[in-house]
Scaffold this motif. Sequence first.
Motif, PDB file in Angstrom:
ATOM      1  N   THR A   1      -4.043   3.036   0.172  1.00  0.00           N
ATOM      2  CA  THR A   1      -4.877   3.195  -1.010  1.00  0.00           C
ATOM      3  C   THR A   1      -4.003   3.546  -2.208  1.00  0.00           C
ATOM      4  O   THR A   1      -2.826   3.885  -2.057  1.00  0.00           O
TER       5      THR A   1
ATOM      6  N   GLU B   1      -4.267   6.194  -4.009  1.00  0.00           N
ATOM      7  CA  GLU B   1      -3.897   7.602  -3.861  1.00  0.00           C
ATOM      8  C   GLU B   1      -2.772   7.773  -2.855  1.00  0.00           C
ATOM      9  O   GLU B   1      -1.863   8.591  -3.059  1.00  0.00           O
ATOM     10  N   GLU B   2      -2.787   7.000  -1.774  1.00  0.00           N
ATOM     11  CA  GLU B   2      -1.732   7.092  -0.766  1.00  0.00           C
ATOM     12  C   GLU B   2      -0.393   6.586  -1.309  1.00  0.00           C
ATOM     13  O   GLU B   2       0.663   7.078  -0.901  1.00  0.00           O
TER      14      GLU B   2
ATOM     15  N   LYS C   1     -10.226   4.287  -9.002  1.00  0.00           N
ATOM     16  CA  LYS C   1      -9.639   3.284  -8.093  1.00  0.00           C
ATOM     17  C   LYS C   1      -8.794   3.928  -7.007  1.00  0.00           C
ATOM     18  O   LYS C   1      -8.123   3.226  -6.245  1.00  0.00           O
ATOM     19  N   LEU C   2      -8.820   5.251  -6.897  1.00  0.00           N
ATOM     20  CA  LEU C   2      -7.910   5.951  -6.004  1.00  0.00           C
ATOM     21  C   LEU C   2      -8.082   5.558  -4.535  1.00  0.00           C
ATOM     22  O   LEU C   2      -7.111   5.575  -3.768  1.00  0.00           O
ATOM     23  N   GLN C   3      -9.283   5.196  -4.131  1.00  0.00           N
ATOM     24  CA  GLN C   3      -9.527   4.845  -2.728  1.00  0.00           C
ATOM     25  C   GLN C   3      -9.478   3.343  -2.467  1.00  0.00           C
ATOM     26  O   GLN C   3      -9.744   2.897  -1.351  1.00  0.00           O
ATOM     27  N   LYS C   4      -9.111   2.583  -3.473  1.00  0.00           N
ATOM     28  CA  LYS C   4      -8.962   1.135  -3.307  1.00  0.00           C
ATOM     29  C   LYS C   4      -7.642   0.837  -2.590  1.00  0.00           C
ATOM     30  O   LYS C   4      -6.613   1.454  -2.870  1.00  0.00           O
TER      31      LYS C   4
END
Length: 235
Positions: free
Chosen positions: A87, A89-90, A119-122
């Motif tokens: 993602t 965030e990752e 969009k952090l979890q995209k």
Amino acid sequence: MLVVNGVTKKYGKFVANDNLSFTVGDGEIAILLGPNGAGKSTIIKSIAGLLKYSGDIEINGLMNKTVEAKKLLGFVPEIPALYDALTVEEHFEFIRRAYKCENYDNIKPLLERFELTDKLQKLGKELSKGMQQKVSICCALIHDPNVIIFDEPMVGLDPHAIKELKLLFGELKRAGKTVIISTHMIDTVEDYWDVANIMVKGKIVATKRNNTNNPDEKSLQDLFFEITETPRENA
């Protein structure tokens, strides 16, 4: 500070970079201009330590391929290279751990200005080219590098992101960072550079300082087209 001294890069008999030398100081924005195939991306990748070459490249007095120098460098490639299964965030967490940053509070304002907060979890593979480019820019700045190199950074960006990136260039300059931008889009860099190196066929054929006090001096655009569109001896 970035110092490039006598760098040559060959692919077989083809000379992509031919004895390039230039220096970019603290608080300076330097641009590399040239038509496609001029060797801009090659020298950018050499500075980033991704290619073998002859010559020397120093980042704040350190050889660029040392771990210490890499900690001082931020790199935004021409083509974003995100991991499909991570993602957004990752990606940021991966960079934070790689550079052993205690925190990355500076990422929060970047997320807001480049409209990435939602969009952090995209996943990387779910993002458009423009969104990937925005993530790439943020990743390059998480560890607060001293030298930041951008290879065609505005390709694929929307007008808002281009505006924010130009503002960011000014902020990096005022913070004393060394900024290098490679592009063939003169109109995107006309306003904020300190020194321009024009490349043709692997060589720097002209260097121009931004002298706004001399209205009679040729504009960067006029100089660029004079060099790249006029047949030169031994070309």
